[in-house]
Design an enzyme around this catalytic site. Structure first.
Site, PDB file in Angstrom:
ATOM      1  N   GLY A  11      70.790  41.602  58.777  1.00  0.00           N
ATOM      2  CA  GLY A  11      69.905  40.439  58.722  1.00  0.00           C
ATOM      3  C   GLY A  11      70.664  39.139  58.964  1.00  0.00           C
ATOM      4  O   GLY A  11      71.859  39.137  59.273  1.00  0.00           O
ATOM      5  N   PHE A  12      69.945  38.057  58.791  1.00  0.00           N
ATOM      6  CA  PHE A  12      70.500  36.726  59.074  1.00  0.00           C
ATOM      7  C   PHE A  12      71.713  36.433  58.175  1.00  0.00           C
ATOM      8  O   PHE A  12      72.847  36.322  58.639  1.00  0.00           O
ATOM      9  CB  PHE A  12      69.362  35.716  58.882  1.00  0.00           C
ATOM     10  CG  PHE A  12      69.782  34.293  58.729  1.00  0.00           C
ATOM     11  CD1 PHE A  12      70.573  33.675  59.687  1.00  0.00           C
ATOM     12  CD2 PHE A  12      69.350  33.558  57.629  1.00  0.00           C
ATOM     13  CE1 PHE A  12      70.947  32.348  59.538  1.00  0.00           C
ATOM     14  CE2 PHE A  12      69.720  32.229  57.482  1.00  0.00           C
ATOM     15  CZ  PHE A  12      70.521  31.635  58.430  1.00  0.00           C
ATOM     16  N   ASN A  33      67.750  48.865  56.795  1.00  0.00           N
ATOM     17  CA  ASN A  33      66.729  49.756  57.370  1.00  0.00           C
ATOM     18  C   ASN A  33      66.069  49.120  58.599  1.00  0.00           C
ATOM     19  O   ASN A  33      65.113  49.664  59.142  1.00  0.00           O
ATOM     20  CB  ASN A  33      65.656  50.145  56.331  1.00  0.00           C
ATOM     21  CG  ASN A  33      64.785  48.970  55.945  1.00  0.00           C
ATOM     22  OD1 ASN A  33      65.062  47.832  56.315  1.00  0.00           O
ATOM     23  ND2 ASN A  33      63.721  49.230  55.209  1.00  0.00           N
ATOM     24  N   GLY A  37      65.885  43.105  60.165  1.00  0.00           N
ATOM     25  CA  GLY A  37      67.195  42.813  60.775  1.00  0.00           C
ATOM     26  C   GLY A  37      67.400  43.587  62.065  1.00  0.00           C
ATOM     27  O   GLY A  37      66.523  44.339  62.506  1.00  0.00           O
ATOM     28  N   SER A  84      66.147  42.340  51.776  1.00  0.00           N
ATOM     29  CA  SER A  84      64.758  41.991  51.453  1.00  0.00           C
ATOM     30  C   SER A  84      64.239  41.135  52.596  1.00  0.00           C
ATOM     31  O   SER A  84      64.993  40.360  53.180  1.00  0.00           O
ATOM     32  CB  SER A  84      64.668  41.152  50.162  1.00  0.00           C
ATOM     33  OG  SER A  84      63.335  40.682  49.977  1.00  0.00           O
ATOM     34  N   ASN A 108      69.081  50.681  42.547  1.00  0.00           N
ATOM     35  CA  ASN A 108      69.970  51.574  43.291  1.00  0.00           C
ATOM     36  C   ASN A 108      71.305  50.886  43.606  1.00  0.00           C
ATOM     37  O   ASN A 108      72.374  51.498  43.494  1.00  0.00           O
ATOM     38  CB  ASN A 108      69.301  52.026  44.598  1.00  0.00           C
ATOM     39  CG  ASN A 108      68.138  52.979  44.350  1.00  0.00           C
ATOM     40  OD1 ASN A 108      68.004  53.526  43.258  1.00  0.00           O
ATOM     41  ND2 ASN A 108      67.305  53.173  45.358  1.00  0.00           N
ATOM     42  N   TYR A 154      57.418  38.596  46.330  1.00  0.00           N
ATOM     43  CA  TYR A 154      58.801  38.144  46.511  1.00  0.00           C
ATOM     44  C   TYR A 154      59.342  37.516  45.223  1.00  0.00           C
ATOM     45  O   TYR A 154      60.333  37.994  44.660  1.00  0.00           O
ATOM     46  CB  TYR A 154      58.842  37.146  47.657  1.00  0.00           C
ATOM     47  CG  TYR A 154      60.220  36.731  48.096  1.00  0.00           C
ATOM     48  CD1 TYR A 154      61.093  37.646  48.676  1.00  0.00           C
ATOM     49  CD2 TYR A 154      60.649  35.413  47.959  1.00  0.00           C
ATOM     50  CE1 TYR A 154      62.361  37.262  49.101  1.00  0.00           C
ATOM     51  CE2 TYR A 154      61.907  35.022  48.393  1.00  0.00           C
ATOM     52  CZ  TYR A 154      62.761  35.941  48.951  1.00  0.00           C
ATOM     53  OH  TYR A 154      64.010  35.560  49.370  1.00  0.00           O
ATOM     54  N   ARG A 195      59.325  31.158  59.546  1.00  0.00           N
ATOM     55  CA  ARG A 195      59.830  30.090  58.689  1.00  0.00           C
ATOM     56  C   ARG A 195      59.899  28.776  59.474  1.00  0.00           C
ATOM     57  O   ARG A 195      59.880  28.766  60.704  1.00  0.00           O
ATOM     58  CB  ARG A 195      61.202  30.457  58.116  1.00  0.00           C
ATOM     59  CG  ARG A 195      61.061  31.360  56.920  1.00  0.00           C
ATOM     60  CD  ARG A 195      62.377  31.741  56.314  1.00  0.00           C
ATOM     61  NE  ARG A 195      63.040  32.780  57.065  1.00  0.00           N
ATOM     62  CZ  ARG A 195      64.120  33.424  56.648  1.00  0.00           C
ATOM     63  NH1 ARG A 195      64.677  33.106  55.505  1.00  0.00           N
ATOM     64  NH2 ARG A 195      64.671  34.367  57.384  1.00  0.00           N
TER      65      ARG A 195
HETATM   66  N1  UDP Z   1      56.089  25.105  57.245  1.00  0.00           N
HETATM   67  C1  UDP Z   1      55.530  24.245  58.175  1.00  0.00           C
HETATM   68  N2  UDP Z   1      55.395  24.674  59.464  1.00  0.00           N
HETATM   69  C2  UDP Z   1      55.799  25.897  59.875  1.00  0.00           C
HETATM   70  C3  UDP Z   1      56.368  26.783  58.932  1.00  0.00           C
HETATM   71  C4  UDP Z   1      56.506  26.355  57.613  1.00  0.00           C
HETATM   72  O1  UDP Z   1      55.152  23.097  57.848  1.00  0.00           O
HETATM   73  O2  UDP Z   1      55.638  26.198  61.081  1.00  0.00           O
HETATM   74  C5  UDP Z   1      56.269  24.621  55.862  1.00  0.00           C
HETATM   75  C6  UDP Z   1      55.829  25.583  54.774  1.00  0.00           C
HETATM   76  O3  UDP Z   1      54.462  25.390  54.465  1.00  0.00           O
HETATM   77  C7  UDP Z   1      56.737  25.186  53.635  1.00  0.00           C
HETATM   78  C8  UDP Z   1      58.024  24.751  54.325  1.00  0.00           C
HETATM   79  O4  UDP Z   1      57.659  24.460  55.671  1.00  0.00           O
HETATM   80  O5  UDP Z   1      56.223  24.091  52.914  1.00  0.00           O
HETATM   81  C9  UDP Z   1      59.110  25.813  54.324  1.00  0.00           C
HETATM   82  O6  UDP Z   1      58.530  27.014  54.737  1.00  0.00           O
HETATM   83  P1  UDP Z   1      59.354  28.324  55.032  1.00  0.00           P
HETATM   84  O7  UDP Z   1      58.348  29.362  55.453  1.00  0.00           O
HETATM   85  O8  UDP Z   1      60.462  28.026  55.961  1.00  0.00           O
HETATM   86  O9  UDP Z   1      60.021  28.740  53.659  1.00  0.00           O
HETATM   87  P2  UDP Z   1      59.626  28.584  52.105  1.00  0.00           P
HETATM   88  O10 UDP Z   1      60.484  27.474  51.619  1.00  0.00           O
HETATM   89  O11 UDP Z   1      58.167  28.265  51.969  1.00  0.00           O
HETATM   90  O12 UDP Z   1      59.965  29.908  51.527  1.00  0.00           O
END
Ligand code: UDP
Length: 327
Positions: A11-12, A33, A37, A84, A108, A154, A195
């Site tokens: 993964g990252f 798995n 990733g 994860s 595990n 999560y 993200r």
């Molecule tokens: N977000 C956004 N535009 C996107 C993707 C995410 O504005 O295209 C917002 C999301 O609602 C959150 C923040 O950016 O408030 C970070 O989201 P991310 O999914 O990266 O991770 P999180 O911190 O929520 O786990």
């Protein structure tokens, strides 16, 4: 030779940590798995040189001291449990797998560390704080989490993993440490991962508007991956930290709208935004208090957002699916 087992190594974050361990002369047993990733994240030369042993195993089902012994692992110094899904989009899609990898999978991984007498690092998350009512969040804050909401698969499984880890410290004297990662970014994030960093960077590269969820006033703190790996390295190697918990993140907090501005500036494009609905239970704020890491590890982030974003852009630009469509 020192030997580490890294779950989620394809993964990252796991692949960047594997790079660091190999560079420091360690042998790495890489378990993944490939749910989110890819082995492409690991330099093929590692396997040719015999410094990385890649095992396509599901940590929830396949990982055990017996299976590792059968695969030829004789000695282990360190287990780092990172496996994860970490993107809200992926962990919603893989909700049950996420619950199991962070609960049974953590069990595990702990059993492996116990059987081999290895040190254990749990990759936990700032999501353990939920939608925090305290800012910045110190490690002593218990959090404000919806235990049955869409992010619970999560948040709550990571919290369970922390509880389980602490019992291994108390009952078995395991030398385990917990790392709560805040938003991390850099090369090897996936384009479709959902993200904010891969979304904004690929949108900026394709000349599309950046998709801001809600009004963009929610805050996050973005830490470049090499800074996070440095923290993992220090926490893995310092003596006397059994049962200690560390926030690992960048204390520079900004709104998502402000982050969109920074992305557009680094891309050298005019900021264009489209607003989308805020996902349910999206935390309103997130900012680590890193005074404990500063005090005990002498660690703090050193890569600026501009430098980190420039390196991330360089990676995404080179991907055929993103940069290849430009111009
Ligand atoms: N977000 C956004 N535009 C996107 C993707 C995410 O504005 O295209 C917002 C999301 O609602 C959150 C923040 O950016 O408030 C970070 O989201 P991310 O999914 O990266 O991770 P999180 O911190 O929520 O786990």
């Amino acid at each position: 030779m020192k030997t580490a087992l890294v779950t989620g190594a394809a993964g990252f974050m796991g692949s960047h940590l594997t790079d660091r361990l190999v560079a420091e002369g360690w042998q790495v047993w890489a378990v993944d798995n490939l749910a989110t990733g890819s082995w492409d994240n690991l330099d093929p030369a590692y396997r040719e040189r015999g410094v990385v042993t890649a095992l396509e195993w599901d940590v929830t089902r396949d990982l055990s001291p017996e299976a590792l012994r059968a695969a030829g692992l004789e000695h282990l110094d360190l287990v780092v449990h990172l496996a994860s899904a970490a993107s809200p989009v992926h962990y919603r899609r893989l909700a049950l797998e996420t619950l199991w990898v962070n609960s049974k999978g953590t069990g595990n991984a702990l059993e492996v560390a116990r059987a081999y007498g290895a040190r254990f690092l749990l990759g936990s998350t700032s999501e353990a704080y939920g939608d925090p009512e305290v800012s910045p969040q110190p490690e002593t804050y218990w959090g404000h989490v919806n235990p049955v909401g869409p992010r619970a698969c999560y948040d709550e499984s990571k919290r369970f993993g922390e509880a389980l880890t602490m019992e291994y410290v108390r009952q078995y004297g395991l030398d385990a440490r917990i790392l709560r990662f805040f938003n991390c970014y850099g090369p090897r994030m996936q384009v479709g991962d959902g993200r904010v960093v891969p979304n904004f960077v690929s949108q900026a590269l394709q000349g599309e508007p950046l998709t801001v969820y809600g009004d963009g006033s929610q805050t996050r703190s973005f830490c470049y991956v090499s800074d996070e790996v440095e923290a993992i390295w220090r926490i893995a190697n310092a003596p006397g930290l059994a049962g200690e918990i560390f926030n690992v993140g960048n204390p520079e907090e900004r709104t998502i709208l402000d982050f969109a501005r920074a992305v557009a500036a680094v891309a050298g494009v005019e900021l264009k935004v489209t607003y989308r609905p805020l996902p349910p239970d999206d935390p309103t704020n997130r900012c680590p208090d890193i005074s404990k890491a500063r005090r005990l590890l002498g660690w703090e982030p050193v890569v600026s957002l501009e430098e980190g974003l420039a390196a991330t852009f360089a990676y995404f630009r080179a991907l055929p699916a993103v940069g290849g469509r430009q111009g």
